[in-house]
Motif scaffolding. Structure first.
Motif, PDB file in Angstrom:
ATOM      1  N   ALA A 146       0.826  -1.207   0.000  1.00 14.48           N
ATOM      2  CA  ALA A 146       0.000   0.000   0.000  1.00 14.48           C
ATOM      3  C   ALA A 146       0.860   1.257   0.000  1.00 14.48           C
ATOM      4  N   ALA A 147       1.953   1.230   0.760  1.00 17.89           N
ATOM      5  CA  ALA A 147       2.815   2.410   0.837  1.00 17.89           C
ATOM      6  C   ALA A 147       3.493   2.694  -0.500  1.00 17.89           C
ATOM      7  N   LEU A 148       4.043   1.659  -1.137  1.00 20.69           N
ATOM      8  CA  LEU A 148       4.736   1.860  -2.399  1.00 20.69           C
ATOM      9  C   LEU A 148       3.765   2.200  -3.526  1.00 20.69           C
ATOM     10  N   ALA A 149       2.608   1.557  -3.512  1.00 21.27           N
ATOM     11  CA  ALA A 149       1.616   1.855  -4.536  1.00 21.27           C
ATOM     12  C   ALA A 149       1.109   3.285  -4.417  1.00 21.27           C
ATOM     13  N   ALA A 150       1.175   3.841  -3.210  1.00 22.46           N
ATOM     14  CA  ALA A 150       0.689   5.211  -2.988  1.00 22.46           C
ATOM     15  C   ALA A 150       1.571   6.259  -3.647  1.00 22.46           C
ATOM     16  N   ILE A 151       2.793   5.879  -3.982  1.00 23.74           N
ATOM     17  CA  ILE A 151       3.699   6.855  -4.596  1.00 23.74           C
ATOM     18  C   ILE A 151       3.087   7.424  -5.866  1.00 23.74           C
ATOM     19  N   GLY A 152       2.480   6.553  -6.677  1.00 20.03           N
ATOM     20  CA  GLY A 152       1.880   7.015  -7.914  1.00 20.03           C
ATOM     21  C   GLY A 152       0.743   7.984  -7.681  1.00 20.03           C
ATOM     22  N   ILE A 153      -0.127   7.669  -6.717  1.00 19.53           N
ATOM     23  CA  ILE A 153      -1.259   8.546  -6.414  1.00 19.53           C
ATOM     24  C   ILE A 153      -0.764   9.913  -5.957  1.00 19.53           C
ATOM     25  N   GLY A 154       0.214   9.914  -5.071  1.00 22.86           N
ATOM     26  CA  GLY A 154       0.690  11.169  -4.492  1.00 22.86           C
ATOM     27  C   GLY A 154       1.476  12.029  -5.453  1.00 22.86           C
ATOM     28  N   LEU A 155       2.273  11.383  -6.310  1.00 19.02           N
ATOM     29  CA  LEU A 155       3.119  12.154  -7.217  1.00 19.02           C
ATOM     30  C   LEU A 155       2.424  12.495  -8.532  1.00 19.02           C
ATOM     31  N   ALA A 314       1.950  11.711  -1.387  1.00 19.24           N
ATOM     32  CA  ALA A 314       2.806  10.526  -1.448  1.00 19.24           C
ATOM     33  C   ALA A 314       3.447  10.247  -0.092  1.00 19.24           C
ATOM     34  N   LEU A 315       4.019  11.271   0.534  1.00 23.80           N
ATOM     35  CA  LEU A 315       4.684  11.095   1.821  1.00 23.80           C
ATOM     36  C   LEU A 315       3.692  10.638   2.882  1.00 23.80           C
ATOM     37  N   GLY A 316       2.536  11.268   2.924  1.00 22.41           N
ATOM     38  CA  GLY A 316       1.540  10.910   3.928  1.00 22.41           C
ATOM     39  C   GLY A 316       1.033   9.489   3.761  1.00 22.41           C
ATOM     40  N   LEU A 317       0.757   9.079   2.510  1.00 18.91           N
ATOM     41  CA  LEU A 317       0.288   7.723   2.269  1.00 18.91           C
ATOM     42  C   LEU A 317       1.349   6.686   2.634  1.00 18.91           C
ATOM     43  N   VAL A 367      -3.041  18.383   3.171  1.00 22.05           N
ATOM     44  CA  VAL A 367      -2.822  17.288   2.231  1.00 22.05           C
ATOM     45  C   VAL A 367      -2.086  16.140   2.914  1.00 22.05           C
ATOM     46  N   PHE A 368      -1.069  16.479   3.700  1.00 25.28           N
ATOM     47  CA  PHE A 368      -0.271  15.442   4.376  1.00 25.28           C
ATOM     48  C   PHE A 368      -1.127  14.640   5.350  1.00 25.28           C
TER      49      PHE A 368
END
Length: 528
Positions: A146-155, A314-317, A367-368
């Motif tokens: 979930a954390a790594l997949a969130a990078i795409g959403i956040g960025l 991205a950081l928060g997720l 956002v964070f």
């Protein structure tokens, strides 16, 4: 400890497998948010109407949600690695289509094909995790996933702004191609094949009813803000969707080999976990939809500036998903998920304090903490869902969970968007009385149109219109997000009351097999 039922070669490279799965999800995450900041450019490039722009975004969502359940089932039957590799390939090839697209209709078609790829990728990733990680490591693996997949959403927003600034509109599609290529090549070596050893006959009727029902439902939700929730066509579509999905449930309860075992929903971990993630996505996507307009139209930020403000997603997720695993070990799933939903409610409610000049530091913090709260819901609730079903059926269960999230996300955008637009139109109407009728009508429909019209007026008149439109939008947004806040708070209470606080009691049982024929240990919940 390595369980004896997992192939030692598969177990040894399980973390590398997880990295490939996360990389495959990056492009899906990017595509959920990257296109939003490119819409003004696409509007100019193709002279697209607002409805056409909407379908550039939503054709992806419609196909994605409509095919998820069927593709999750097919992945369990034919092979999850096969589904993953096929999905990433389709996604990458569809993205390449941006090089030859020269009309808005072709862009919509490209997005729909990307939705086909995404529907193959998403359920395969979670079901592969369920089949390569032993129960005592699965929660940690899903948290990292979930954390790594969130990078795409956040960025996505920031990447979209930079690509539009440096290149043309096609860059927001082409960025997927190298990621897809790397994921396919690594997946060939690092992702093991697995499938349901006893899939039974394929449920053709269930597949047809579920695809039709979810597709019609998502279509109605997408079109409702423009046509009106009480309009004849929307009511007819919603009625048809309910009828189709009711027929699907009726059929699944009576057929001897259903595509979706409805008994899953009797397990609180599955049903309440799915509900928690769905409410979180309703709030997250509804909030991002409103925030994107606020930043660019009410606050006056450029696409790059708006993307930069949204970068803490991205950081928060990542931090939320990563820390949730440790929190679950200490206090259990229910308190963590309830805390995440409560955090979402509080963050949404703070928009009542905003105005058109809210400090950038306050926006970054908003956002964070929105993303941090989301991370506390997404990872543990998903782990609860996955742990509640046998690993052999993890593909269809993961797909059902994702369908609920996608429909809820679309509903969040539609409901929050409809409410914000309606309240905005009522609030801004007195300030538009001096404009010609066509301009008055356009400026009353959206703050984006009001900004465009203000640019055609004298400096003084334009500033007055912008101030009125911005103020009306901020008030409307705050009210709209209070709906998401109330829903999140209610879900938090339900999770705290219903979802078991005790650790999942897992027992090993042979449910799925690898290509080598070695049995995979699975986890099942204790029956809450």
């Amino acid at each position: 400890m390595q369980p004896g039922t997992i192939d030692p070669r598969v177990y040894a490279r399980r973390w590398k497998t997880l990295a490939v799965l996360a990389l495959s999800l990056v492009i899906i995450g990017l595509d959920n948010t990257i296109l939003n900041v490119a819409l003004p450019t696409l509007q100019k490039e193709f002279d697209a109407s607002s409805s056409t722009l909407q379908w550039m975004v939503d054709s992806y969502l419609l196909v994605f949600a409509g095919l998820l359940l069927v593709f999750g089932t097919l992945g369990d039957r034919l092979g999850r690695k096969l589904a993953l590799q096929a999905g990433v390939t389709v996604f990458g090839l569809a993205s390449l289509g941006a090089l030859i697209a020269d009309s808005a209709g072709e862009v919509i078609l490209i997005r729909a094909l990307m939705g086909v790829g995404a529907a193959l990728i998403m359920p395969a990733t979670l079901s592969i995790i369920a089949n390569v990680f032993p129960p005592d490591e699965r929660g940690k693996a899903i948290g990292i996933w979930a954390a790594l997949a969130a990078i795409g959403i956040g960025l996505g927003p920031l990447a979209g702004g930079l690509l539009i600034e440096w290149f043309d509109w096609s860059a927001v599609f082409l960025v997927n191609v190298p990621v897809a290529l790397v994921a396919v090549l690594l997946g060939l070596r690092l992702v093991p094949e697995s499938r349901d050893p006893k899939p039974g006959s394929f449920d053709v009727a269930g597949a047809a009813l579920s695809t039709a029902g979810f597709s019609v439902l998502v279509y109605a939700v997408i079109e409702a803000p423009e046509q009106g929730w009480g309009s004849g066509p929307i009511l007819a579509q919603l009625t048809a969707a309910v009828a189709l999905l009711a027929a699907f449930v009726w059929w699944e309860r009576r057929t001897s080999q259903p595509m979706l075992d409805l008994g899953f929903f009797r397990n609180a971990r599955f049903s309440v976990g799915t509900l928690a993630v769905s409410v979180a996505f309703f709030s997250l996507l509804g909030g991002i939809f409103a925030l994107t307009q606020y930043l660019q139209f009410a606050h006056g930020y450029s696409a790059i500036e708006a993307g930069a403000v949204m970068a803490p997603l991205a950081l928060g997720l990542i931090m939320g998903a990563g820390s949730s695993g440790r929190a679950v070990e200490r206090i259990g799933i229910a308190p963590v998920v309830a805390a995440g939903l409560t955090g979402l409610a509080i963050v949404m409610a703070t928009t009542q304090l905003w105005d058109a000049d809210t400090s950038v530091y306050a926006l970054l913090a908003w956002v964070f903490f929105l993303a941090l709260s989301m991370g506390w819901v997404m990872a543990p609730a998903t782990e609860a869902v996955v742990s509640a079903v046998p690993a052999a059926k993890s593909g269809v269960a993961s797909a059902m969970n994702t369908v609920a999230r996608m429909v809820s996300g679309a509903l969040g955008v539609a409901v929050v968007g409809s409410l914000v637009n309606s309240l905005y139109a009522n609030d801004v109407a007195p300030a538009l009385s001096g404009l010609p009728a066509p301009a008055r009508e356009a400026a009353g429909e959206s703050i984006g149109a009001a900004n465009a019209i203000a640019g055609q007026l004298s400096p003084e008149a334009g500033s007055t219109l912008l101030a009125s439109a911005s103020g009306a939008f901020v008030d409307a947004m705050a009210t709209g997000l209070m709906v998401a806040a109330a829903l999140s708070a209610a879900a938090a209470l339900l999770v705290a009351r219903v979802l078991s606080r005790r650790p999942v009691e897992r027992v090993p049982q042979p449910q799925a097999s690898m290509e080598s024929g070695v049995t995979i240990e699975t986890a099942v919940a204790s029956g809450h």
